[in-house]
Design a protein around this motif. Structure first.
Motif, PDB file in Angstrom:
ATOM      1  N   TYR A 202       0.853  -1.181   0.000  1.00 21.63           N
ATOM      2  CA  TYR A 202       0.000   0.000   0.000  1.00 21.63           C
ATOM      3  C   TYR A 202       0.884   1.224   0.000  1.00 21.63           C
ATOM      4  CZ  TYR A 202       0.994  -0.196   5.023  1.00 21.63           C
ATOM      5  OH  TYR A 202       1.621  -0.261   6.240  1.00 21.63           O
ATOM      6  N   PHE A 203       0.244   2.351  -0.377  1.00 17.57           N
ATOM      7  CA  PHE A 203       0.908   3.638  -0.290  1.00 17.57           C
ATOM      8  C   PHE A 203       0.563   4.264   1.052  1.00 17.57           C
ATOM      9  CE2 PHE A 203       2.948   4.024  -4.218  1.00 17.57           C
ATOM     10  CZ  PHE A 203       2.141   3.583  -5.235  1.00 17.57           C
ATOM     11  N   MET A 204       1.591   4.670   1.744  1.00 17.94           N
ATOM     12  CA  MET A 204       1.360   5.314   3.029  1.00 17.94           C
ATOM     13  C   MET A 204       1.605   6.811   2.890  1.00 17.94           C
ATOM     14  SD  MET A 204       2.948   4.544   6.769  1.00 17.94           S
ATOM     15  CE  MET A 204       4.524   5.299   6.459  1.00 17.94           C
ATOM     16  N   PRO A 205       0.583   7.629   3.090  1.00 19.13           N
ATOM     17  CA  PRO A 205       0.785   9.079   2.980  1.00 19.13           C
ATOM     18  C   PRO A 205       1.688   9.572   4.094  1.00 19.13           C
ATOM     19  CG  PRO A 205      -1.555   8.498   2.952  1.00 19.13           C
ATOM     20  CD  PRO A 205      -0.808   7.288   3.397  1.00 19.13           C
ATOM     21  N   ARG A 206       2.555  10.435   3.741  1.00 19.98           N
ATOM     22  CA  ARG A 206       3.467  10.979   4.730  1.00 19.98           C
ATOM     23  C   ARG A 206       2.807  11.996   5.628  1.00 19.98           C
ATOM     24  NH1 ARG A 206       8.653  11.778   0.669  1.00 19.98           N
ATOM     25  NH2 ARG A 206       8.848   9.593   0.102  1.00 19.98           N
ATOM     26  N   ASN A 207       1.602  12.382   5.294  1.00 15.77           N
ATOM     27  CA  ASN A 207       0.885  13.349   6.112  1.00 15.77           C
ATOM     28  C   ASN A 207      -0.196  12.663   6.937  1.00 15.77           C
ATOM     29  OD1 ASN A 207       2.329  15.686   5.278  1.00 15.77           O
ATOM     30  ND2 ASN A 207       1.268  15.530   3.318  1.00 15.77           N
ATOM     31  N   LEU A 208      -0.012  11.388   7.194  1.00 19.50           N
ATOM     32  CA  LEU A 208      -0.873  10.641   8.101  1.00 19.50           C
ATOM     33  C   LEU A 208      -2.334  10.640   7.664  1.00 19.50           C
ATOM     34  CD1 LEU A 208       0.632  11.825  11.492  1.00 19.50           C
ATOM     35  CD2 LEU A 208       1.205   9.811  10.157  1.00 19.50           C
ATOM     36  N   GLU A 209      -2.521  10.422   6.381  1.00 24.53           N
ATOM     37  CA  GLU A 209      -3.899  10.312   5.916  1.00 24.53           C
ATOM     38  C   GLU A 209      -4.291   8.842   5.903  1.00 24.53           C
ATOM     39  OE1 GLU A 209      -3.569  14.208   2.972  1.00 24.53           O
ATOM     40  OE2 GLU A 209      -4.009  12.236   2.173  1.00 24.53           O
ATOM     41  N   ALA A 210      -5.501   8.619   5.449  1.00 27.81           N
ATOM     42  CA  ALA A 210      -6.021   7.259   5.477  1.00 27.81           C
ATOM     43  C   ALA A 210      -5.234   6.356   4.528  1.00 27.81           C
ATOM     44  CB  ALA A 210      -7.502   7.261   5.106  1.00 27.81           C
ATOM     45  N   ILE A 211      -5.089   5.126   4.952  1.00 26.70           N
ATOM     46  CA  ILE A 211      -4.359   4.140   4.165  1.00 26.70           C
ATOM     47  C   ILE A 211      -5.350   3.195   3.514  1.00 26.70           C
ATOM     48  CG2 ILE A 211      -2.733   2.214   4.303  1.00 26.70           C
ATOM     49  CD1 ILE A 211      -1.506   3.608   6.726  1.00 26.70           C
ATOM     50  N   ARG A 212      -5.091   2.879   2.245  1.00 25.78           N
ATOM     51  CA  ARG A 212      -5.913   1.891   1.560  1.00 25.78           C
ATOM     52  C   ARG A 212      -5.002   0.718   1.229  1.00 25.78           C
ATOM     53  NH1 ARG A 212      -9.726   4.386  -2.967  1.00 25.78           N
ATOM     54  NH2 ARG A 212     -10.468   2.256  -2.818  1.00 25.78           N
ATOM     55  N   ARG A 213      -5.282  -0.393   1.875  1.00 27.31           N
ATOM     56  CA  ARG A 213      -4.424  -1.561   1.776  1.00 27.31           C
ATOM     57  C   ARG A 213      -4.858  -2.438   0.609  1.00 27.31           C
ATOM     58  NH1 ARG A 213      -1.377  -3.273   5.923  1.00 27.31           N
ATOM     59  NH2 ARG A 213      -2.604  -1.948   7.290  1.00 27.31           N
ATOM     60  N   SER A 214      -3.862  -3.065  -0.006  1.00 30.13           N
ATOM     61  CA  SER A 214      -4.161  -3.966  -1.125  1.00 30.13           C
ATOM     62  C   SER A 214      -4.653  -5.292  -0.589  1.00 30.13           C
ATOM     63  CB  SER A 214      -2.907  -4.193  -1.962  1.00 30.13           C
ATOM     64  OG  SER A 214      -1.970  -4.971  -1.226  1.00 30.13           O
ATOM     65  N   PRO A 215      -5.273  -6.060  -1.405  1.00 29.34           N
ATOM     66  CA  PRO A 215      -5.652  -7.408  -0.977  1.00 29.34           C
ATOM     67  C   PRO A 215      -4.397  -8.231  -0.689  1.00 29.34           C
ATOM     68  CG  PRO A 215      -6.841  -6.783  -2.979  1.00 29.34           C
ATOM     69  CD  PRO A 215      -5.810  -5.744  -2.738  1.00 29.34           C
ATOM     70  N   VAL A 216      -4.535  -9.120   0.284  1.00 29.01           N
ATOM     71  CA  VAL A 216      -3.393  -9.913   0.718  1.00 29.01           C
ATOM     72  C   VAL A 216      -3.201 -11.086  -0.227  1.00 29.01           C
ATOM     73  CG1 VAL A 216      -2.490 -11.302   2.608  1.00 29.01           C
ATOM     74  CG2 VAL A 216      -3.757  -9.214   3.099  1.00 29.01           C
ATOM     75  N   LYS A 217      -1.942 -11.369  -0.552  1.00 27.48           N
ATOM     76  CA  LYS A 217      -1.594 -12.534  -1.357  1.00 27.48           C
ATOM     77  C   LYS A 217      -0.661 -13.411  -0.540  1.00 27.48           C
ATOM     78  CE  LYS A 217      -2.119 -10.343  -5.878  1.00 27.48           C
ATOM     79  NZ  LYS A 217      -1.500 -10.092  -7.216  1.00 27.48           N
ATOM     80  N   CYS A 218      -1.026 -14.690  -0.434  1.00 23.71           N
ATOM     81  CA  CYS A 218      -0.280 -15.617   0.405  1.00 23.71           C
ATOM     82  C   CYS A 218       0.378 -16.690  -0.456  1.00 23.71           C
ATOM     83  CB  CYS A 218      -1.203 -16.277   1.440  1.00 23.71           C
ATOM     84  SG  CYS A 218      -2.004 -15.084   2.539  1.00 23.71           S
ATOM     85  N   THR A 219       1.485 -17.219   0.067  1.00 26.26           N
ATOM     86  CA  THR A 219       2.194 -18.287  -0.627  1.00 26.26           C
ATOM     87  C   THR A 219       2.888 -19.165   0.402  1.00 26.26           C
ATOM     88  OG1 THR A 219       3.875 -18.787  -2.291  1.00 26.26           O
ATOM     89  CG2 THR A 219       4.299 -16.919  -0.867  1.00 26.26           C
ATOM     90  N   LEU A 220       3.104 -20.413   0.035  1.00 26.24           N
ATOM     91  CA  LEU A 220       3.795 -21.364   0.890  1.00 26.24           C
ATOM     92  C   LEU A 220       5.169 -21.622   0.291  1.00 26.24           C
ATOM     93  CD1 LEU A 220       3.781 -23.345   3.282  1.00 26.24           C
ATOM     94  CD2 LEU A 220       2.816 -25.061   1.742  1.00 26.24           C
TER      95      LEU A 220
END
Lengths: 208, 504
Positions: B215-233
């Motif tokens: 995800y992109f984290m704003p440096r001004n402490l705004e809301a974060i929108r997280r990507s869907p999680v991808k898992c692997t073994l």
């Protein structure tokens, strides 16, 4: 005579708070100035965005280009002292403009007060750091007698003048529009834009 | 301004329409705020594209197509129509190439039409830098044994507006999660990052499930929108090539075991459970074998052995026979016969010292009778003593030199000091055929073979410095007459050995 101790007691607590505030301001570390400036400037920017619901469509016909100085708009990296002086000039001018705000507009009064408090604290911080730099500069002048330092001082003076002219145009626009609602909305958008560019300047202070 | 000229009639028509609609729907709306209350706008960064989307609040109003226009408040250049967003059926518009400057306030107008009828007009202003919502970019993961490659798909050409966003406002965060452990990675992006961006998450455990999200984290402490999680073994580690982490773990385990073992040994040694101390005191030091085998004998003490001889005494009836001139009154001259027993002999001379030579029997402070058997027995025993006392030896010598006529030496005294504490007692057989060698004494004899009056007597003798078992002679001496009479009459009573002591 008996009222004096009571007065002293009443004034003692506020005096202590003021003393702590002054001490806290005086003890501010100028190495963290860039962090403080960036944070306060971005906060003021968000307050300006939230203080009004939306820009009125009917005010679109009264918009004007106030021509923010190119040194602020460009991505060049000026000297540190110029950035601090520019910040100082911007804070003073913006504070003076917002002090002219009247109750005719629909802005949130609390947001406006917070903006003014932030600008005032920013000014005190900048004054302290600029005085320290001034002392260091004088000591260096006595030691080196370098003409480069003198010529470098001219650059920030010119940029401060450009800034002053910029804010004069804003002030004149307000007076011309008689501090109408549309004028204030146009000025709000313009100063928000100015705050954004100065917030980028603060990042340059860190890189230096 | 074109925008201002056309806006008024259009807005009045729309206003009437909206008013009618709102009256029909029972919803009242104010004139100045009509446009911004009709729609909800949203600006998002979707796959590195600036997308403006809108939604009519009143769901009963469903336009067929939309037209979007915008203007920049700081630049009074008029209203601009986005061509690729005119008469579109979708309720969103890609403005990546239209809006190039981030810190600007864009005033947007969206008209919703049904046919040629404007159903709704939405107006909003955006300060893009503050209102843009950042959606996470697309990415792929490639798993290996102990690391994962994360490929973030950047566009081949990065828009200007994104350059400024990534440079000043955004940080790309890659989250790695395994179980409840979450780690964040912040890769440094270049200003001109283009194409696929690959980040390697290393130092992972094989055969373990990992989930990755960016995800992109704003440096001004705004809301974060997280990507869907991808898992692997992750793939398990191979036998031929053991993973470095397993090898390190084995080495660490061995060190821990060795440390525990050594610390246990040290603790047991300090407690004293093992390796007991062997620094014994000198007294208990048996290393000196010679001293242990041949201990130093304590200094020998002068010991005189005394043999206790049973004396069978019987009360002898004195046969007063005065015809015999050998008067028993004369104690000193009474002959002694020995029938195998002991003879009681009076104290005669022979003892060294002036006192023994000058003293008469009447002046004898000691009971001669009492001392005689002592003397006799002492003499007998002294024959068997290894180291008789000098005085006793002298006495015996004198006795042997006498020819039964020791009684003639009247006035000699013998004083014995016998130390009872150093008495060595032994018994002799009564049936001994060999009579003990005793000097002859002129006094009474006792038949040792007579067992009727056998009463053992115990004598104590010793070397020099011994003490008598009975009272020492006192200064007071009995009368000579008494002594003589006692000697004459109480021969059988001279020796009273009822309690083991020879008494008179």
């Amino acid at each position: 005579m008996s009222t004096k101790p009571n007065v002293i007691r009443k004034c003692l607590w506020p005096a202590c708070l003021v003393g702590l505030l002054i001490t806290g301001i005086l003890s501010l570390d100028c190495n963290l100035l860039h962090f403080y400036l960036r944070k306060v400037t971005w906060q003021n920017l968000r307050l300006l965005s939230s203080t009004s619901s939306s820009f009125p469509a009917e005010c679109l016909s009264e918009t004007k280009a106030f021509e923010l100085p190119q040194e602020i708009l460009s991505h060049t990296q000026p000297v540190k002292r110029y950035i601090k002086e520019a910040f100082y000039e911007m804070s003073i001018q913006a504070f003076n403009i917002f002090s002219q705000y009247t109750l005719k507009s629909t802005w949130e009064s609390d947001d406006l007060k917070q903006i003014q408090i932030g600008l005032d604290q920013q000014l005190q911080y900048l004054e302290q750091c600029l005085e320290e730099e001034e002392k260091e500069k004088e000591d260096l002048k006595e030691m080196t007698e370098d003409g480069m330092n003198w010529s470098g001082a001219l650059v920030p003076q010119l940029s401060s003048l450009e800034l002053r002219r910029y804010f004069n145009r804003i002030d004149n626009f307000l007076k011309e529009k008689r501090h109408s609602h549309c004028a204030w909305e146009i000025i709000r958008a313009e100063i928000r834009r100015c705050f954004y560019y100065f917030q980028k300047f603060a990042a340059l202070l860190k890189k230096k | 301004m074109l925008w201002s000229q056309n806006a008024s009639p259009l807005r009045s028509q729309n206003l009437c329409f909206v008013v009618c609609i709102s009256l029909l729907s029972g919803v009242l709306s104010s004139l100045p705020e009509l446009s911004d209350k009709s729609c909800t706008f949203k600006v998002t960064l979707r796959n590195f594209r600036v997308i403006l989307s809108w939604e009519v609040k009143n769901h009963s109003i469903v336009p067929d197509h939309y037209t979007l226009q915008y203007t920049v408040i700081s630049r009074p250049d008029g209203v601009k129509t986005v061509e690729h967003c005119s008469n579109i059926t979708a309720s969103f518009c890609d403005l990546t190439d239209v809006w190039e400057v981030l810190p600007e306030t864009y005033a947007v107008t969206v008209d919703g039409f049904r046919g040629n009828t404007t159903l709704v007009t939405c107006f909003v202003d955006f300060f893009l830098a503050a209102y843009i919502s950042l959606e996470p970019p697309e990415f792929d993961i490639v798993n290996f044994i102990d690391h994962i490659n994360v490929n973030v798909n950047f566009p081949p050409v990065l828009p200007k507006i994104l350059e400024e966003l990534l440079q000043f406002h955004l940080s790309l965060i890659i989250e790695e999660q395994s179980g409840e452990i979450v780690k964040k990675h912040n890769p440094v992006l270049d200003e001109n990052v283009i194409g696929n961006f690959t980040y390697v998450i290393d130092k992972l455990l094989p055969n373990t499930n990992y989930c990755v999200s960016i995800y992109f984290m704003p440096r001004n402490l705004e809301a974060i929108r997280r990507s869907p999680v991808k898992c692997t073994l992750l793939q398990p580690a191979r036998d031929t090539g053991s993973s470095e982490s397993a090898r390190i773990g084995g080495i660490i385990t061995m060190f821990l075991i060795a440390a525990v073992f050594i610390s246990t040994i040290i603790i047991l040694k300090r407690v004293g459970y093992i390796c007991l101390r062997n620094d014994f005191p000198k007294v208990l030091n048996f290393n000196n074998l010679s001293a242990w085998v041949f201990p130093e004998m304590p200094p020998l003490e002068a010991v005189a052995f005394v043999e206790v001889i049973h004396i069978n005494r019987k009360k002898k009836v004195w046969n007063y026979n005065y015809n015999d001139e050998s008067d028993s009154n004369d104690e000193a001259t009474a002959p002694l016969t020995s029938t195998g027993g002991y003879t009681k002999h009076g104290l005669l001379s022979g003892l060294p010292g002036p006192t023994s030579a000058s003293s008469a029997t009447g002046q004898d402070c000691l009971e001669p009778d009492t001392e005689e058997p002592n003397l006799s027995e002492l003499e007998a025993e002294s024959l068997m003593a290894p180291e008789p006392s000098p005085r006793l030896g002298k006495l015996l010598q004198d006795r042997f030199s006498e020819d039964g006529s020791s009684t003639e030496e009247a006035g000699d005294k013998i004083i014995f000091n016998v130390n009872l504490s150093s008495v060595f007692v032994s018994t002799l057989d009564d049936d001994s055929d060999i009579p003990p060698v005793l000097p002859s004494f002129p006094e009474e004899t006792y038949d040792l073979e007579d067992s009727h009056t056998l009463e053992p007597s115990f004598l104590a003798s010793g070397g020099e410095g011994t003490q008598p078992p009975f009272p020492t002679p006192s200064a007071e001496c009995p009368c000579p007459e008494d002594v003589l009479s006692d000697k004459n009459d109480n021969s059988e009573s001279d020796v009273d050995i009822g309690d083991g002591y020879i008494m008179r």
